[in-house]
Write a protein that holds these residues in place. Sequence first.
Motif, PDB file in Angstrom:
ATOM      1  N   PRO A  55       0.821  -1.215   0.000  1.00  0.00           N
ATOM      2  CA  PRO A  55       0.000   0.000   0.000  1.00  0.00           C
ATOM      3  C   PRO A  55       0.860   1.273   0.000  1.00  0.00           C
ATOM      4  O   PRO A  55       1.947   1.300   0.578  1.00  0.00           O
ATOM      5  CB  PRO A  55      -0.797  -0.097   1.307  1.00  0.00           C
ATOM      6  N   GLU A  56       0.359   2.297  -0.643  1.00  0.00           N
ATOM      7  CA  GLU A  56       1.070   3.568  -0.707  1.00  0.00           C
ATOM      8  C   GLU A  56       1.362   4.111   0.689  1.00  0.00           C
ATOM      9  O   GLU A  56       2.420   4.689   0.920  1.00  0.00           O
ATOM     10  CB  GLU A  56       0.259   4.593  -1.521  1.00  0.00           C
ATOM     11  N   TYR A  57       0.439   3.906   1.624  1.00  0.00           N
ATOM     12  CA  TYR A  57       0.679   4.404   2.986  1.00  0.00           C
ATOM     13  C   TYR A  57       1.850   3.660   3.633  1.00  0.00           C
ATOM     14  O   TYR A  57       2.625   4.259   4.375  1.00  0.00           O
ATOM     15  CB  TYR A  57      -0.589   4.304   3.841  1.00  0.00           C
ATOM     16  N   SER A  58       2.025   2.379   3.340  1.00  0.00           N
ATOM     17  CA  SER A  58       3.185   1.633   3.852  1.00  0.00           C
ATOM     18  C   SER A  58       4.475   2.244   3.313  1.00  0.00           C
ATOM     19  O   SER A  58       5.446   2.428   4.058  1.00  0.00           O
ATOM     20  CB  SER A  58       3.127   0.164   3.414  1.00  0.00           C
ATOM     21  N   VAL A  59       4.467   2.562   2.024  1.00  0.00           N
ATOM     22  CA  VAL A  59       5.638   3.174   1.393  1.00  0.00           C
ATOM     23  C   VAL A  59       5.948   4.511   2.066  1.00  0.00           C
ATOM     24  O   VAL A  59       7.096   4.801   2.412  1.00  0.00           O
ATOM     25  CB  VAL A  59       5.408   3.362  -0.124  1.00  0.00           C
ATOM     26  N   ARG A  60       4.917   5.298   2.273  1.00  0.00           N
ATOM     27  CA  ARG A  60       5.089   6.603   2.926  1.00  0.00           C
ATOM     28  C   ARG A  60       5.693   6.461   4.322  1.00  0.00           C
ATOM     29  O   ARG A  60       6.580   7.210   4.715  1.00  0.00           O
ATOM     30  CB  ARG A  60       3.720   7.292   2.998  1.00  0.00           C
ATOM     31  N   ILE A  61       5.208   5.480   5.074  1.00  0.00           N
ATOM     32  CA  ILE A  61       5.713   5.244   6.426  1.00  0.00           C
ATOM     33  C   ILE A  61       7.195   4.848   6.379  1.00  0.00           C
ATOM     34  O   ILE A  61       8.017   5.417   7.103  1.00  0.00           O
ATOM     35  CB  ILE A  61       4.890   4.145   7.145  1.00  0.00           C
ATOM     36  N   ILE A  62       7.535   3.879   5.542  1.00  0.00           N
ATOM     37  CA  ILE A  62       8.921   3.392   5.475  1.00  0.00           C
ATOM     38  C   ILE A  62       9.854   4.515   5.022  1.00  0.00           C
ATOM     39  O   ILE A  62      10.934   4.703   5.593  1.00  0.00           O
ATOM     40  CB  ILE A  62       9.052   2.178   4.530  1.00  0.00           C
TER      41      ILE A  62
END
Length: 176
Positions: A55-62
């Motif tokens: 998910p894009e939000y996972s990418v943003r978090i990492i």
Amino acid sequence: MAHQRGKYTSRTKARKRAADILFEADQKGLTRNPAALRGLLSERQALTSAPSPLPEYSVRIIEGISDDLPGVDRLLDRHAKGAGLDRLPAVDVAVMRVAVWEMLHNAEEVPPITAIDEAVAIVKDLSTDDSPAYVNAVLDAVRKSLDNPWHKEQSAKDTPVDNPTDDWDDEAIDEY
């Protein structure tokens, strides 16, 4: 709201996937190097065993954690009373890193209490029986420190200003 195993919202799934990557990075010794952490993220975006894309939000978090891991870990270390991060279950550390990043860099979108609740729900499913209460206590202490005016004067990238009372010896004060 309590989560039942496997019944996560899409945002919670994204947090869990981010924590999975952070856990993997920690196990491979990659968390101290932002470029290595981003490299692992790129690998997971290209090749994953998960049934759905990252998910894009996972990418943003990492990406956010790779930019500010020392600041995130400093806050966790300061509030993880009785144990350093290296002595905690690695899954707990990964989940707490996600929550602290959200509190530091995404509080407008995700209220800190929500970040804490989500972290606790995830560790209930993934970690030890003692983890939910401990994770809740540490993250709540981080939340309170971020509400401290000493901290608000600092930018999110700067080293947080310690509360001058943090280093005081409580027993010595009581004896006074």
